[in-house]
Design a protein around this motif. Structure first.
Motif, PDB file in Angstrom:
ATOM      1  N   SER A 170      45.845  -6.885  46.059  1.00 28.72           N
ATOM      2  CA  SER A 170      46.927  -6.010  45.595  1.00 28.72           C
ATOM      3  C   SER A 170      46.421  -5.168  44.426  1.00 28.72           C
ATOM      4  CB  SER A 170      48.127  -6.841  45.153  1.00 28.72           C
ATOM      5  OG  SER A 170      47.791  -7.601  43.995  1.00 28.72           O
ATOM      6  N   TRP A 171      47.212  -4.168  44.035  1.00 25.66           N
ATOM      7  CA  TRP A 171      46.846  -3.401  42.843  1.00 25.66           C
ATOM      8  C   TRP A 171      46.802  -4.321  41.619  1.00 25.66           C
ATOM      9  CZ3 TRP A 171      44.484   0.882  43.432  1.00 25.66           C
ATOM     10  CH2 TRP A 171      44.831   1.796  44.443  1.00 25.66           C
ATOM     11  N   ALA A 172      47.731  -5.270  41.550  1.00 22.60           N
ATOM     12  CA  ALA A 172      47.714  -6.208  40.423  1.00 22.60           C
ATOM     13  C   ALA A 172      46.463  -7.074  40.464  1.00 22.60           C
ATOM     14  CB  ALA A 172      48.974  -7.079  40.446  1.00 22.60           C
ATOM     15  N   GLY A 173      46.098  -7.534  41.661  1.00 24.42           N
ATOM     16  CA  GLY A 173      44.878  -8.329  41.802  1.00 24.42           C
ATOM     17  C   GLY A 173      43.637  -7.525  41.440  1.00 24.42           C
ATOM     18  N   PHE A 174      43.621  -6.268  41.823  1.00 25.00           N
ATOM     19  CA  PHE A 174      42.507  -5.385  41.482  1.00 25.00           C
ATOM     20  C   PHE A 174      42.431  -5.222  39.966  1.00 25.00           C
ATOM     21  CE2 PHE A 174      40.647  -0.858  42.328  1.00 25.00           C
ATOM     22  CZ  PHE A 174      39.374  -1.324  42.052  1.00 25.00           C
ATOM     23  N   ALA A 175      43.587  -5.028  39.331  1.00 24.49           N
ATOM     24  CA  ALA A 175      43.616  -4.878  37.871  1.00 24.49           C
ATOM     25  C   ALA A 175      43.068  -6.129  37.184  1.00 24.49           C
ATOM     26  CB  ALA A 175      45.042  -4.597  37.402  1.00 24.49           C
ATOM     27  N   ARG A 176      43.466  -7.296  37.658  1.00 16.51           N
ATOM     28  CA  ARG A 176      42.966  -8.550  37.050  1.00 16.51           C
ATOM     29  C   ARG A 176      41.449  -8.645  37.183  1.00 16.51           C
ATOM     30  NH1 ARG A 176      47.638 -10.645  40.131  1.00 16.51           N
ATOM     31  NH2 ARG A 176      49.392 -10.809  38.664  1.00 16.51           N
ATOM     32  N   ALA A 177      40.920  -8.233  38.343  1.00 18.29           N
ATOM     33  CA  ALA A 177      39.469  -8.273  38.537  1.00 18.29           C
ATOM     34  C   ALA A 177      38.765  -7.303  37.604  1.00 18.29           C
ATOM     35  CB  ALA A 177      39.130  -7.952  39.993  1.00 18.29           C
ATOM     36  N   ILE A 178      39.362  -6.133  37.407  1.00 18.34           N
ATOM     37  CA  ILE A 178      38.778  -5.148  36.494  1.00 18.34           C
ATOM     38  C   ILE A 178      38.676  -5.720  35.086  1.00 18.34           C
ATOM     39  CG2 ILE A 178      39.179  -2.914  35.362  1.00 18.34           C
ATOM     40  CD1 ILE A 178      40.586  -2.071  38.044  1.00 18.34           C
ATOM     41  N   PHE A 179      39.765  -6.306  34.601  1.00 15.60           N
ATOM     42  CA  PHE A 179      39.771  -6.822  33.234  1.00 15.60           C
ATOM     43  C   PHE A 179      38.855  -8.034  33.092  1.00 15.60           C
ATOM     44  CE2 PHE A 179      44.233  -4.934  33.255  1.00 15.60           C
ATOM     45  CZ  PHE A 179      43.781  -3.736  32.730  1.00 15.60           C
ATOM     46  N   GLU A 180      38.788  -8.865  34.128  1.00 16.24           N
ATOM     47  CA  GLU A 180      37.901 -10.028  34.072  1.00 16.24           C
ATOM     48  C   GLU A 180      36.446  -9.593  33.994  1.00 16.24           C
ATOM     49  OE1 GLU A 180      36.742 -14.045  36.652  1.00 16.24           O
ATOM     50  OE2 GLU A 180      38.391 -12.764  37.313  1.00 16.24           O
ATOM     51  N   GLN A 181      36.060  -8.661  34.867  1.00 17.78           N
ATOM     52  CA  GLN A 181      34.670  -8.201  34.859  1.00 17.78           C
ATOM     53  C   GLN A 181      34.333  -7.430  33.586  1.00 17.78           C
ATOM     54  OE1 GLN A 181      32.600  -6.475  38.075  1.00 17.78           O
ATOM     55  NE2 GLN A 181      33.638  -7.638  39.690  1.00 17.78           N
ATOM     56  N   ALA A 182      35.319  -6.708  33.057  1.00 18.10           N
ATOM     57  CA  ALA A 182      35.080  -5.892  31.860  1.00 18.10           C
ATOM     58  C   ALA A 182      35.190  -6.704  30.570  1.00 18.10           C
ATOM     59  CB  ALA A 182      36.059  -4.724  31.813  1.00 18.10           C
TER      60      ALA A 182
ATOM     61  N   LEU B 254      31.429  -0.479  36.363  1.00 15.06           N
ATOM     62  CA  LEU B 254      31.653  -0.868  34.964  1.00 15.06           C
ATOM     63  C   LEU B 254      30.367  -0.751  34.150  1.00 15.06           C
ATOM     64  CD1 LEU B 254      34.009  -3.934  35.477  1.00 15.06           C
ATOM     65  CD2 LEU B 254      34.635  -1.674  34.605  1.00 15.06           C
ATOM     66  N   LYS B 255      29.247  -1.113  34.751  1.00 16.04           N
ATOM     67  CA  LYS B 255      27.947  -0.966  34.043  1.00 16.04           C
ATOM     68  C   LYS B 255      27.670   0.498  33.761  1.00 16.04           C
ATOM     69  CE  LYS B 255      25.735  -5.181  35.791  1.00 16.04           C
ATOM     70  NZ  LYS B 255      24.695  -5.731  36.709  1.00 16.04           N
ATOM     71  N   GLU B 256      27.969   1.349  34.714  1.00 17.30           N
ATOM     72  CA  GLU B 256      27.733   2.784  34.512  1.00 17.30           C
ATOM     73  C   GLU B 256      28.634   3.331  33.408  1.00 17.30           C
ATOM     74  OE1 GLU B 256      27.735   7.024  36.959  1.00 17.30           O
ATOM     75  OE2 GLU B 256      27.818   5.141  38.065  1.00 17.30           O
ATOM     76  N   LEU B 257      29.890   2.947  33.423  1.00 18.10           N
ATOM     77  CA  LEU B 257      30.807   3.399  32.392  1.00 18.10           C
ATOM     78  C   LEU B 257      30.403   2.882  31.015  1.00 18.10           C
ATOM     79  CD1 LEU B 257      34.191   2.962  34.294  1.00 18.10           C
ATOM     80  CD2 LEU B 257      33.152   5.123  33.580  1.00 18.10           C
ATOM     81  N   THR B 258      29.920   1.651  30.951  1.00 16.81           N
ATOM     82  CA  THR B 258      29.471   1.083  29.685  1.00 16.81           C
ATOM     83  C   THR B 258      28.264   1.841  29.145  1.00 16.81           C
ATOM     84  OG1 THR B 258      30.276  -1.111  30.301  1.00 16.81           O
ATOM     85  CG2 THR B 258      28.639  -1.002  28.547  1.00 16.81           C
ATOM     86  N   SER B 259      27.333   2.169  30.051  1.00 19.87           N
ATOM     87  CA  SER B 259      26.113   2.874  29.613  1.00 19.87           C
ATOM     88  C   SER B 259      26.445   4.280  29.135  1.00 19.87           C
ATOM     89  CB  SER B 259      25.100   2.950  30.762  1.00 19.87           C
ATOM     90  OG  SER B 259      25.578   3.751  31.815  1.00 19.87           O
ATOM     91  N   GLU B 260      27.507   4.885  29.701  1.00 20.94           N
ATOM     92  CA  GLU B 260      27.895   6.246  29.287  1.00 20.94           C
ATOM     93  C   GLU B 260      28.479   6.274  27.875  1.00 20.94           C
ATOM     94  OE1 GLU B 260      30.585   7.592  32.230  1.00 20.94           O
ATOM     95  OE2 GLU B 260      29.053   8.030  33.728  1.00 20.94           O
ATOM     96  N   THR B 261      29.053   5.145  27.457  1.00 22.86           N
ATOM     97  CA  THR B 261      29.705   5.116  26.140  1.00 22.86           C
ATOM     98  C   THR B 261      28.732   4.718  25.028  1.00 22.86           C
ATOM     99  OG1 THR B 261      30.449   2.833  26.515  1.00 22.86           O
ATOM    100  CG2 THR B 261      31.934   4.613  27.160  1.00 22.86           C
ATOM    101  N   LYS B 262      27.537   4.298  25.399  1.00 23.64           N
ATOM    102  CA  LYS B 262      26.567   3.874  24.375  1.00 23.64           C
ATOM    103  C   LYS B 262      25.815   5.064  23.814  1.00 23.64           C
ATOM    104  CE  LYS B 262      25.822  -0.836  26.060  1.00 23.64           C
ATOM    105  NZ  LYS B 262      24.860  -1.798  26.628  1.00 23.64           N
TER     106      LYS B 262
END
Length: 282
Positions: free
Chosen positions: A212-224, A274-282
């Motif tokens: 679900s969208w909620a499940g996807f959101a939880r996975a995003i926050f867990e990985q991030a 997420l790794k790509e987004l993290t590297s862009e902010t460094k």
């Protein structure tokens, strides 16, 4: 030459990163002008055309259906007609929104279509125009696209988590999040196959496992590594101008059988984004 309509969208960006393609932005190809799009193909005479551009503002399409119709239906139809004239393959990205979004079984390519909003209607009209053009084609339906580029659910959740530690997210809409990078890789593989004489047709490609969208959101926050509490809510508590499908599951077995392409691993794809987004902010 692989000619790509679209330049800044999620899939178009990944196509440029992964393949030797000629990508056309709005300055070179106005998607609201079908004949201009056909003229570009006639002029450049590529070996294959991939349409990765679309009107994707789902809610706004309720007010701008005529514009969405030109971009999502008339222009792809004109592109496909130009490809038919030159006898070159045409690949087109479509959506699960062509279905009515009911039930719990994953949709197969031959299921009845019944779009529930303007966006879905215009995308279905595009599919029909392509099939009627006589071009050798592949229509690739996908869902819930995400990447490190553009606007998408992953980036929205990360932005909200910067200022909030609790979010309410819809839990009765279920589908397969799909990395744009995997869609691009699939399109390039299919383009090669079509140039080698593959028959083509309509196929589904989306991520697994379904969530679900909620499940996807939880996975995003867990990985991030973000401490955000996600509360699942029904769609009725998050009304939008355009009706969203409750069932966006896509059965990808036909693509695996015909081309050996298996459903996208969205959890691995999320990790890479997420790794790509993290590297862009460094």
């Amino acid at each position: 030459m692989i000619l790509v309509f679209g330049k800044t969208g999620q899939v178009a960006t990944e196509l440029q990163r992964q393949g030797h393609v000629t990508a056309l932005g709005r300055d070179a190809a106005d998607l609201s002008d079908p004949q201009a799009c056909a003229a570009v193909i006639a002029d450049l005479k590529p070996s294959v055309v991939i349409n990765a551009a679309a009107y994707t503002a789902v809610d706004k399409a309720e007010e701008e259906e005529a514009l969405a119709q030109r971009i999502n239906a008339a222009s792809p139809g004109a592109m496909a007609g130009a490809c038919a004239h030159l006898d070159i393959p045409f690949l087109h990205v479509s959506t699960d929104y062509v279905f009515d979004g009911t039930g719990q079984r994953a949709w197969i390519e031959t299921d009845p279509v019944a779009p529930q909003n303007a966006y879905g209607r215009t995308k279905l009209a595009g599919e029909e125009a392509i099939r009627a053009s006589g071009a050798r084609h592949i229509i690739l339906r996908t869902a819930w696209v995400f990447s490190a580029h553009g606007a998408n659910f992953v980036k929205t959740m990360l932005r909200l988590s910067e200022t909030r530690d609790a979010l309410s997210v819809v839990e009765d809409q279920v589908g397969g999040p799909t990395p744009a990078a995997d869609i691009a890789a699939t399109l390039l593989t299919l383009a090669d196959a079509m140039c080698d004489g593959a028959t083509g047709g309509t196929y589904h490609y989306a991520g697994e496992p379904h969530t679900s969208w909620a499940g996807f959101a939880r996975a995003i926050f867990e990985q991030a590594g973000r401490d955000v509490t996600v509360t699942g809510i029904p769609s009725a508590e998050y009304p939008t101008p355009a009706t969203r499908p409750l069932n966006s599951r896509l059965d990808c077995a036909k693509l695996a059988t015909d081309f050996g392409i298996t459903p996208a691993d969205w959890q691995g794809g999320l990790s890479r984004v997420l790794k790509e987004l993290t590297s862009e902010t460094k």
